[in-house]
Design a protein around this motif. Sequence first.
Motif, mmCIF file in Angstrom:
data_model
loop_
_atom_site.group_PDB
_atom_site.id
_atom_site.type_symbol
_atom_site.label_atom_id
_atom_site.label_comp_id
_atom_site.label_asym_id
_atom_site.label_seq_id
_atom_site.Cartn_x
_atom_site.Cartn_y
_atom_site.Cartn_z
ATOM 1 N N THR A 97 -5.006 -1.890 -14.843
ATOM 2 C CA THR A 97 -4.888 -0.706 -15.699
ATOM 3 C C THR A 97 -3.431 -0.289 -15.914
ATOM 4 O O THR A 97 -3.164 0.652 -16.643
ATOM 5 N N ILE A 98 -2.481 -0.988 -15.261
ATOM 6 C CA ILE A 98 -1.062 -0.692 -15.466
ATOM 7 C C ILE A 98 -0.638 -1.165 -16.856
ATOM 8 O O ILE A 98 -1.288 -2.030 -17.453
ATOM 9 N N SER A 99 0.443 -0.617 -17.374
ATOM 10 C CA SER A 99 0.984 -1.081 -18.648
ATOM 11 C C SER A 99 1.488 -2.512 -18.485
ATOM 12 O O SER A 99 2.162 -2.829 -17.500
ATOM 13 N N VAL A 100 1.161 -3.373 -19.431
ATOM 14 C CA VAL A 100 1.450 -4.801 -19.270
ATOM 15 C C VAL A 100 2.491 -5.346 -20.247
ATOM 16 O O VAL A 100 2.963 -6.470 -20.085
ATOM 17 N N GLU A 101 2.857 -4.584 -21.262
ATOM 18 C CA GLU A 101 3.754 -5.098 -22.301
ATOM 19 C C GLU A 101 5.083 -5.590 -21.736
ATOM 20 O O GLU A 101 5.595 -6.640 -22.135
ATOM 21 N N GLY A 102 5.666 -4.830 -20.806
ATOM 22 C CA GLY A 102 6.956 -5.210 -20.241
ATOM 23 C C GLY A 102 6.892 -6.525 -19.479
ATOM 24 O O GLY A 102 7.851 -7.315 -19.495
ATOM 25 N N TYR A 103 5.760 -6.791 -18.846
ATOM 26 C CA TYR A 103 5.607 -8.022 -18.068
ATOM 27 C C TYR A 103 5.402 -9.226 -18.986
ATOM 28 O O TYR A 103 5.882 -10.331 -18.691
ATOM 29 N N GLU A 115 0.823 -1.221 0.000
ATOM 30 C CA GLU A 115 0.000 0.000 0.000
ATOM 31 C C GLU A 115 0.853 1.266 0.000
ATOM 32 O O GLU A 115 0.412 2.326 -0.460
ATOM 33 N N ALA A 116 2.077 1.160 0.510
ATOM 34 C CA ALA A 116 2.960 2.325 0.600
ATOM 35 C C ALA A 116 3.399 2.833 -0.775
ATOM 36 O O ALA A 116 3.857 3.971 -0.890
ATOM 37 N N TYR A 117 3.241 2.006 -1.810
ATOM 38 C CA TYR A 117 3.611 2.478 -3.151
ATOM 39 C C TYR A 117 2.744 3.653 -3.569
ATOM 40 O O TYR A 117 3.201 4.571 -4.252
ATOM 41 N N GLY A 118 1.479 3.633 -3.182
ATOM 42 C CA GLY A 118 0.628 4.798 -3.377
ATOM 43 C C GLY A 118 -0.072 4.929 -4.716
ATOM 44 O O GLY A 118 -0.435 6.039 -5.116
ATOM 45 N N MET A 119 -0.336 3.809 -5.398
ATOM 46 C CA MET A 119 -1.033 3.899 -6.685
ATOM 47 C C MET A 119 -2.552 3.998 -6.514
ATOM 48 O O MET A 119 -3.237 4.605 -7.346
ATOM 49 N N GLY A 128 -9.264 1.894 -8.301
ATOM 50 C CA GLY A 128 -9.055 1.824 -6.862
ATOM 51 C C GLY A 128 -8.229 0.643 -6.400
ATOM 52 O O GLY A 128 -8.442 0.120 -5.308
ATOM 53 N N LYS A 129 -7.273 0.224 -7.225
ATOM 54 C CA LYS A 129 -6.438 -0.919 -6.866
ATOM 55 C C LYS A 129 -4.965 -0.531 -6.840
ATOM 56 O O LYS A 129 -4.490 0.210 -7.703
ATOM 57 N N GLU A 130 -4.254 -1.063 -5.851
ATOM 58 C CA GLU A 130 -2.832 -0.792 -5.692
ATOM 59 C C GLU A 130 -2.040 -1.595 -6.725
ATOM 60 O O GLU A 130 -2.554 -2.546 -7.326
#
Length: 359
Positions: free
Chosen positions: A182-188, A129-133, A140-142
């Motif tokens: 919703t994060i970018s996924v291509e790198g993963y 949670e400390a990452y703060g996204m 509403g997801k970290e």
Amino acid sequence: MKKFLAMLLVLSLSGAALIGCSTTDKTPDGNTPPAVTEETPKDGEEVAGEIAKIGLGQTTTIAKSKDLEGETTPVGQVDTVIVAAGFDKDGKVVKVTIDTAQTKINFDKELQLTTDVTEKGKTKVELGEAYGMKKASQIGKEWFEQAAALGEWMVGKTVAEIKAMEIKDGKTADAELTSSVTISVEGYITALEEAYNNAVEVKAGAVELGLGTDISAAKSKGYANADGKETLPLAQVDTIMTVVAFDKDGKVAGTIIDNAQTKVNFDKEGKVTSDKAAEVKTKVELGDEYGMKKASQIGKEWFEQAAALSEWTVGKTVEEIKAMELKDGKATDAELTSSVTITITDYIETIVEAKENAK
């Protein structure tokens, strides 16, 4: 009468057969053993859903590092995407952990370190949670929650099926994921493919997979000029990544160890002199280019020693590995002294962490 006697004989024989089964087929404790079917695997036979191979995929970049410019102070930023994956005999993902080590080394206008480089760094998953996204997230997801959702979606699929995911502007457009990722996924996805391409076989019976990391910036330096000797600013981040598979008894079925030793160099004006677009290789990827063999007492390169240590862990529990006798951080075990002379304290710690994180 003859028909009656014949029928009586058949029933008697059938009853005898049933009685025979009920007495000879029971276990010593009186219980009936489970039925054996054609699908029951033989000893040592790989089955679908069991981890047959494990892999580590990673990508490291320093592209977000910054020069000293006006009120902007220098920053050496190292971003390492990490994917640990276990695959079954058919190449489908059984287990996967997605993480990123985003490490920033800050300097002031005098090019002195302002980051406490004695503290160990944390990955985005470790920050939680400390990452703060979550505050800025449309759903509403970290970050760690989104990475976990992406990993869950990958399970049961082949790399080809995962690569076929519909992507728009680097983000997933798959209906199963848009509400949770919703994060970018291509790198993963790229890192997962690398994990598959580099995957190694593990001992049969692997059911859990864990990732352990150790992030250190202790070798970073601020600017100095003493006695005519100039030391230029350096942001150095050493990111150890260890992937371990475990069997049902907690014994190691396979281990992969690697280390991304990344340097961001600055000149005395605070400008980044390292190529920010260059590919950053881990010690394993560098292979013979790393250059340890020349100075090695046993004539072995870093990747060879890391592989020997990995092989030694197989069949052992974490407790047995931790019990290894060390001297100045190096192995004194007779099985290892001829093949491993590197300092291994941090690598053992990442194996322990991998077990703690295993799923």
